[in-house]
Design a protein around this motif. Structure first.
Motif, PDB file in Angstrom:
ATOM      1  N   GLN A  55       0.887  -1.515   0.126  1.00 43.43           N
ATOM      2  CA  GLN A  55       0.095   0.212  -0.151  1.00 43.43           C
ATOM      3  C   GLN A  55       0.642   1.420   0.116  1.00 43.43           C
ATOM      4  O   GLN A  55       0.404   2.215  -0.693  1.00 43.43           O
ATOM      5  N   THR A  73       3.199   1.413  -3.375  1.00 47.37           N
ATOM      6  CA  THR A  73       1.954   1.833  -5.065  1.00 47.37           C
ATOM      7  C   THR A  73       1.312   3.323  -4.573  1.00 47.37           C
ATOM      8  O   THR A  73       1.299   4.203  -5.322  1.00 47.37           O
ATOM      9  N   HIS A  85       1.524   6.408  -7.029  1.00 47.15           N
ATOM     10  CA  HIS A  85       0.857   7.201  -7.956  1.00 47.15           C
ATOM     11  C   HIS A  85       0.486   8.419  -7.146  1.00 47.15           C
ATOM     12  O   HIS A  85       0.156   9.655  -8.290  1.00 47.15           O
ATOM     13  N   THR A 103       1.161   1.476 -11.820  1.00 47.76           N
ATOM     14  CA  THR A 103       1.832   0.344 -11.219  1.00 47.76           C
ATOM     15  C   THR A 103       1.034  -1.303 -11.485  1.00 47.76           C
ATOM     16  O   THR A 103      -0.792  -0.454 -12.180  1.00 47.76           O
ATOM     17  N   MET A 124      -4.945  -1.899  -5.001  1.00 46.37           N
ATOM     18  CA  MET A 124      -3.768  -1.006  -5.467  1.00 46.37           C
ATOM     19  C   MET A 124      -2.894  -1.265  -6.483  1.00 46.37           C
ATOM     20  O   MET A 124      -2.276  -0.065  -6.319  1.00 46.37           O
ATOM     21  N   PHE A 125      -3.427  -1.656  -7.680  1.00 43.49           N
ATOM     22  CA  PHE A 125      -3.094  -1.754  -8.364  1.00 43.49           C
ATOM     23  C   PHE A 125      -3.886  -1.119 -10.026  1.00 43.49           C
ATOM     24  O   PHE A 125      -4.584  -1.423 -10.035  1.00 43.49           O
TER      25      PHE A 125
END
Length: 347
Positions: A155, A158, A162, A168, A192-193
């Motif tokens: 977390q 990523t 961002h 990602t 998260m990706f």
């Protein structure tokens, strides 16, 4: 003598009778010029499970990873990854050969990076420099003995990516193992990706295939790239059905593979001259090192094969064992006895 207990990889699994029947009955169509209904069902289910807008079925995880990198980057761009990850080590640097992209590698601990390692890694905007565009992570980590990436760490990484304008990608070939091991659902990992690759032909037990998931527009571009890479398939529902069956039936049972791997690790820990690379074991991969006085990994591989146990030598003194649905608990126990007998034999 052909080894009867195959611990080389979870890719050696054979489709079960029920899976074969499901595949034989699959409704099919031409997926290149129209729609293959079974493939479409698989793609919808995969996207739904991962919490993404869309997904696309491909022949391999190498293709899903490489197409993701190609779409996130342009020629002359750079992505950041861990130095022992699959994308960097086991895909022939296809990102360079096919897409004109380079990799910046960071050293992980058992495949795990920390967020502070990324500070200062983005190149300045300069006509002399490559452009940093993407962060790739792998979960679980193959060369890290199936290590699960800590959720909080992922977390942080990523979020950093961002916040700094990077995209990602997750190489989630064994993401379902991570989800089962942690109790954290695949959609939470996936959220998260920007894109996620998952594999159906490892612990899930399907014979062929992976999928790439992400935003609908991204997946539409991936379809075009798949054609370029030679991954367009006609009546793909035959093999997509195996993957669909796997998603519907073989996810929760991955916990059994983790238990078998723990049993192997517990035994290896007690053998003089052998040491676990990662302890404790998170999922279904066990890598152990052999003291030089007990011989080389190649010698062990040959000796174990002669005794009916197939393993994989991954380095001069390292052996990898992988549990899967085609290896029973009793076979794991038998393999342990063979390993114990082999140890003094190599001295």
């Amino acid at each position: 003598m052909k080894p009867s207990i195959d611990l080389r990889s979870d890719t050696v699994t054979q489709p079960s009778t029920a899976m074969r029947q499901f595949m034989a009955q699959a409704e099919v169509g031409d997926a290149v010029i129209d729609i293959d209904p079974t493939t479409e069902r698989l793609e919808r289910l995969t996207a739904e499970m991962l919490g993404k807008e869309a997904a696309i079925f491909m022949p391999s995880g190498s293709m899903t990873n490489q197409i993701a990198i190609r779409l996130h980057c342009q020629p002359g761009d750079e992505f950041i990854c861990e130095e022992n990850c699959h994308v960097y080590n086991y895909e022939q640097a296809a990102f360079a050969q096919l897409s004109g992209v380079v990799a910046k590698t960071l050293p992980g601990i058992q495949g795990v990076l920390s967020a502070d390692q990324f500070e200062g890694t983005i190149r300045p905007i300069n006509d002399h420099l490559v452009r940093t565009r993407l962060v790739c992570l792998e979960n679980t980590h193959n060369r890290g003995s199936g290590k699960v990436q800590p959720f909080d760490t992922v977390q942080q990484i990523t979020s950093w990516a961002h916040e700094n304008g990077l995209t990602t990608h997750l190489d989630g070939a064994r993401l379902f193992n991570a989800a089962v091991a942690t109790g954290i659902s695949v959609d939470k990992w996936s959220a998260m990706f920007d894109s996620v690759s998952v594999c159906f032909s490892k612990g899930l037990g399907a014979p062929v295939g992976s999928a790439l998931a992400g935003p609908a527009e991204f997946i539409q571009k991936a379809k075009r790239a798949r054609k370029l890479f030679g991954g367009g398939m006609r009546q793909s529902g035959i093999i997509a059905a195996g993957a669909l069956f796997a998603l519907q039936n073989n996810v929760e049972r991955l916990a059994e593979d983790h238990e078998k791997a723990t049993k192997l690790a517990d035994a290896i820990r007690e053998i003089d001259g052998l040491s676990l690379d990662v302890d404790p074991i998170d999922t279904n991969i066990v890598i152990f090192s052999i003291a030089p006085e007990l011989g080389t990994a190649a010698q062990w591989q040959q000796s174990l094969a002669q005794r009916g146990v197939a393993v994989l030598a991954t380095a001069p003194q390292k052996i990898r064992l992988v549990t899967h649905l085609d290896v029973s608990t009793s076979q794991v126990e038998a393999a342990i006895e063979v390993i114990k007998e082999t140890s003094p034999a190599m001295a």
